[in-house]
Design an enzyme around this catalytic site. Structure first.
Site, short mmCIF file in Angstrom:
data_model
loop_
_atom_site.label_atom_id
_atom_site.label_comp_id
_atom_site.label_asym_id
_atom_site.label_seq_id
_atom_site.Cartn_x
_atom_site.Cartn_y
_atom_site.Cartn_z
N HIS A 1 0.85 -1.20 0.00
CA HIS A 1 0.00 0.00 0.00
C HIS A 1 0.88 1.25 0.00
O HIS A 1 0.66 2.18 -0.78
CB HIS A 1 -0.91 -0.02 1.24
CG HIS A 1 -1.62 1.27 1.53
ND1 HIS A 1 -2.95 1.46 1.30
CD2 HIS A 1 -1.17 2.44 2.06
CE1 HIS A 1 -3.30 2.70 1.65
NE2 HIS A 1 -2.23 3.31 2.13
N GLU A 2 1.88 1.27 0.88
CA GLU A 2 2.75 2.45 0.95
C GLU A 2 3.59 2.59 -0.33
O GLU A 2 3.82 3.71 -0.80
CB GLU A 2 3.65 2.38 2.19
CG GLU A 2 2.90 2.36 3.53
CD GLU A 2 1.95 3.53 3.72
OE1 GLU A 2 2.13 4.58 3.06
OE2 GLU A 2 1.01 3.39 4.52
N HIS B 1 1.59 4.29 -2.95
CA HIS B 1 1.45 5.74 -2.85
C HIS B 1 2.46 6.48 -3.74
O HIS B 1 2.23 7.63 -4.11
CB HIS B 1 1.60 6.20 -1.40
CG HIS B 1 0.32 6.16 -0.63
ND1 HIS B 1 -0.84 6.72 -1.09
CD2 HIS B 1 0.03 5.63 0.59
CE1 HIS B 1 -1.81 6.54 -0.20
NE2 HIS B 1 -1.31 5.87 0.83
N GLU C 1 -5.96 6.95 -1.42
CA GLU C 1 -5.84 5.79 -0.53
C GLU C 1 -6.48 4.55 -1.15
O GLU C 1 -6.00 3.43 -0.93
CB GLU C 1 -6.50 6.10 0.83
CG GLU C 1 -5.79 7.18 1.62
CD GLU C 1 -4.39 6.77 2.07
OE1 GLU C 1 -4.11 5.56 2.17
OE2 GLU C 1 -3.57 7.67 2.32
N ASP D 1 -4.65 1.11 -1.66
CA ASP D 1 -5.20 -0.16 -1.16
C ASP D 1 -5.28 -1.20 -2.27
O ASP D 1 -4.92 -2.36 -2.08
CB ASP D 1 -6.61 0.07 -0.60
CG ASP D 1 -6.61 0.51 0.86
OD1 ASP D 1 -5.54 0.44 1.50
OD2 ASP D 1 -7.68 0.91 1.36
#
Length: 633
Positions: free
Chosen positions: A481-482, A485, A541, A545
Site C-alpha cells: 500500500h505504501e 502511494h 488511498e 489499497d
C-alpha cells in the site's frame, strides 16, 4: 467465521464476533485493530514512564528531560494551585495588541512560540527541487472540521451552537465575564466566517500537489499592503526572499480584505478564543477537560482522558521521537528490523514484476516507474537519528518558577527556530515524521521514502505466530500500500528524487487519469451504514489499497503454502473498527482513507481472485461485474 456471510458481507463474516464483543473505550471515539495495538503500546510506555520516574539515573539526557516534564504534567495539585496564572503570558501579549500594526511587530515572536495566529509559515521541501527546503504560507484552520459543514445550514447551526456552548464554559473558567465571553465568541465566529470562502475543503486538500503555488515577492507585496508579510517571512528565516509558496491562493488574493484595521477587533477576539482553547491543556484539570469538550462532542467521545493518561501524553507528545526510539530499539530490535526490511524489498521486487507485465503502460513509462521504484528509500522499525533540537531542551520545573505553558512556549520556540533555520538547506532524509512507537506507516513523496515504525509490526499485521498468508494479507498489503502511494494520483507526479516532474508519456498519463476516475466512481456514493463514501476524497488511498492488495496477493501466491482463505480473512481483519456514529460521519467528511468496511469489502470485490475463490455470483452482495473492476498497479 460466519461462512454464510462470506458472499454478502465478507467484513462482517470475518469480524462478527469481534464486532459483537468489542467495546469502545470511554476516552476514544472508536476501537479498531490499530487502536488495540496502540492501547497495548500505551500501557507499555506508561509503565516504562512510571519505572523511569522512580529511577531515572540510567536514562540518557533526553529521556531524563522527558521524565522531568512528566513530573510537571502529572502534578495536578500544582496545576490547580496555579490556576489560570500561566495563561497570563499569552493573554498579556495578545491584550497588548491595540491595532494591526502591533500584531505586525509582535508576529515573529508569537509565530516562533506557536501562538494561534490567523496565518502562518512553514519550511518544507521544495516540490520542484526536493533537495532544497523553502517557505510555505497559509491561513489558520476553521473552527469546524471542513468547509462542507458551513454549507449545510442545519449542520452548521448545530455545530456552531455546540462550539459556542463549550467555549462559553471554557472562557468562564478563565475568569471572563458573561458579557466579555459573548462578545469574544461573537467576534471570533465573525472572523472564522471570513476564512470560510478562502479555505480549501478536505477534498481539495487531498490533491496536495495543488498546495504548491509560487508567488513572487512583488506580487505578495502588492496583495498584502495592510501587513508586512514579506518582512515577517524574511525575519523568520533570517534571509532575503524572492518568493513564497502559497498553499491557498484564494486566501492571499483576499488577504487585504480580511486582514485589515477594520477587522482588527474580531481578529484579536479570535486570537484570544483560539489560544484559550489551545493552551487549556496546560492548566487545571477542570480547564483541560473543558478545553477538549468540543472535539470530544464532534467525534462522539464520551469522556476525557484520565488525569494519569493525559499527563503521560502531554509529556510523551513533546518527546515522542525520543521515547519511540527507546521502544524501537528495545521492543523491536535490529534482528526484526532486518527481517522486516527483507519483506519490504520482496514486495518491491513483486511490484517491479507487476510494472514489467503491465498491459496499459508504454515501455518508456515503465522504465521511469521502475527507476522510481529502484530509488525508493526503505525505513523500518526505528530511525537512525533524531532531530537535534531535543538536545537543546531544558526543563526548568515548578521549583524553578516555571509552569507548563512556559515550558511549552520554550520548547516550541526551539523546534520552530530549528525548522525555520532549515530554509534553503538540503533536508536530512534520515529523520522520521512519526515516532517508532506509533501504530502507522507512511510514504513521503518528496523523499520517495516509505517508513514502517516498529509499533505496527505486530499481530494482526505481522507475527511469527501467523501463517505467511496471514502476514501477506496484513503487513504485506500495508507495505505494498505504501509503495503504491508512489504511484497514486498524487505520488505519480513526483519523480525518483522526490521532485515534481512529469515522467509519463502523454498517452499513459491520459490512461492513468482515466483509471483514477474509474477508482473514484467505484467508491463514490457507496453506502457505509453512516453515509455514502466520497470517492474523490478517498481516491489516493483507494488506489494504494488496490495496488497493495494485488501486489501482496501475488507475493503470497508465490509460496507453496499460500492460502486464499488466510490471506483474504486477515485483510478484512486488519480493517475492523467499531466507532461512534459521530466519528464515522466525521471521517466521511475529512478522512482521505476509505471507510474500513469498504477497504475490506469493496477492495476484495474488486479482485477477480476473490470472486473466483469464493464462487461469488450476480445474486451475491459481494459481486462486482468485471467491467466495473478497476486495476491500476
Amino acid at each position: 467465521m460466519n461462512k454464510e456471510q462470506i458472499k454478502t458481507n465478507f467484513y462482517e463474516a470475518v469480524n462478527a464476533k469481534w464486532l459483537e464483543k468489542a467495546e469502545i473505550p470511554g476516552d476514544q471515539p472508536a476501537v479498531s485493530a490499530f487502536l488495540e495495538l496502540h492501547l497495548d503500546i500505551e500501557k507499555t510506555l506508561m509503565d516504562l514512564t512510571s519505572q523511569w520516574e522512580e529511577n531515572p539515573s540510567d536514562l540518557n539526557d533526553n529521556l531524563k528531560k522527558y521524565i522531568d516534564l512528566y513530573r510537571m504534567t502529572k502534578d495536578f495539585d500544582q496545576r490547580d494551585h496555579l490556576g489560570t496564572k500561566p495563561f497570563e503570558a499569552i493573554s498579556k501579549e495578545i491584550n497588548a495588541l491595540k491595532e494591526l500594526k502591533d500584531l505586525d511587530e509582535a508576529y515573529k515572536e508569537m509565530a516562533l512560540q506557536s501562538f494561534e495566529l490567523p496565518f502562518g509559515f512553514k519550511v518544507m521541501q521544495d516540490f520542484m527541487d526536493s533537495n532544497n527546503q523553502i517557505l510555505y504560507f497559509g491561513a489558520a484552520d476553521l473552527f469546524l472540521p471542513d468547509t462542507s459543514y458551513y454549507k449545510d445550514e442545519t449542520k452548521k447551526s448545530q455545530l456552531i451552537g455546540l462550539f459556542t456552548m463549550t467555549t462559553k464554559e471554557l472562557l468562564k473558567l478563565y475568569g471572563f465575564s458573561e458579557e466579555e465571553t459573548n462578545q469574544l465568541i461573537k467576534d471570533a465566529l465573525a472572523f472564522d466566517e471570513l476564512l470560510v470562502p478562502v479555505t480549501k475543503s478536505s477534498v481539495e486538500k487531498a490533491d496536495y500537489v495543488k498546495m504548491y503555488n509560487p508567488y513572487s515577492k512583488e506580487k505578495i507585496l502588492e496583495l498584502t499592503k495592510n501587513f508586512k508579510l514579506m518582512d515577517n517571512a524574511e525575519a523568520l528565516v533570517n534571509e532575503s526572499l524572492d518568493q513564497l509558496i502559497i498553499t491557498n491562493p484564494d486566501f492571499i488574493e483576499a488577504f487585504d480584505s480580511i486582514i485589515k484595521e477594520d477587522n482588527f477587533d474580531i481578529i484579536k477576539s479570535w486570537m484570544i478564543v483560539s489560544n484559550a482553547i489551545k493552551f487549556s491543556s496546560e492548566l487545571t484539570n477542570e480547564i483541560r477537560i473543558a478545553g477538549g469538550a468540543f472535539r470530544r462532542a464532534l467525534s462522539g467521545t464520551k469522556e476525557a482522558q484520565s488525569k494519569e493518561k493525559f499527563a503521560f501524553y502531554q509529556a510523551y507528545n513533546r518527546f515522542g521521537q525520543v521515547v519511540g526510539l527507546h521502544y524501537g530499539e528495545n521492543y523491536f530490535g535490529p534482528v526484526a528490523k532486518e527481517d522486516v526490511k527483507k519483506m519490504v524489498f520482496e514486495m518491491i521486487d513483486v511490484y517491479q514484476e507487476r510494472i514489467d507485465q503491465n498491459d496499459w503502460l508504454n515501455e518508456e513509462t515503465k522504465e521511469m516507474a521502475i527507476k522510481k521504484l529502484s530509488k525508493l528509500a526503505v525505513h523500518v522499525g526505528y530511525p537512525d537519528e533524531l532531530p537535534p533540537y531535543f538536545d537543546r531542551f531544558e526543563i526548568k520545573g515548578y521549583e524553578q518558577g516555571s509552569n507548563l505553558i512556559q515550558e511549552r512556549l520554550a520548547m516550541t520556540k526551539i523546534v520552530n527556530q530549528y525548522d525555520f533555520d532549515q530554509y534553503n538547506k538540503e533536508p536530512n532524509r534520515n529523520l522520521w515524521g512519526m515516532p517508532a512507537s506509533m501504530v502507522n506507516a507512511y510514504y513521503n513523496p518528496t523523499n520517495n521514502q516509505i517508513v514502517f515504525p516498529a509499533a505496527i509490526l505486530q499481530e494482526p499485521y505481522y507475527s511469527l505466530e501467523q501463517t505467511p498468508s496471514e502476514n501477506y494479507g496484513g503487513i504485506g498489503a500495508v507495505m505494498a500500500h505504501e509503495i503504491s502511494h508512489a504511484f497514486d494520483n498524487n505520488g505519480a507526479k513526483f519523480d525518483e528524487t522526490g521532485s515534481l516532474n512529469n515522467w509519463w508519456t502523454d498517452e499513459d498519463l491520459k490512461a492513468f487519469n482515466q483509471k483514477a476516475k474509474d477508482m473514484i466512481k467505484l467508491f463514490d456514493g457507496v453506502e457505509t451504514g453512516f453515509g455514502p463514501c466520497n470517492g474523490e476524497l478517498t481516491v489516493s488511498e483507494n488506489i494504494a489499497d488496490s495496488g497493495g492488495l494485488r501486489c501482496a496477493l501475488e507475493a503470497s501466491r508465490k509460496r507453496d503454502d499460500h492460502s486464499f482463505d488466510e490471506f483474504f480473512e486477515n485483510w478484512a481483519r486488519v480493517w475492523r473498527i467499531k466507532s461512534s456514529v459521530e466519528y464515522s460521519q466525521l471521517l466521511l467528511k475529512v478522512d482521505v482513507h476509505g471507510p474500513s468496511i469498504l477497504r475490506a469489502n469493496r477492495q476484495l470485490s474488486n479482485l477477480p481472485e476473490f470472486q473466483e475463490f469464493y464462487e461469488i455470483s450476480e445474486k451475491d452482495n459481494m459481486y462486482l461485474p468485471k467491467e466495473m473492476m478497476v486495476s491500476i498497479w
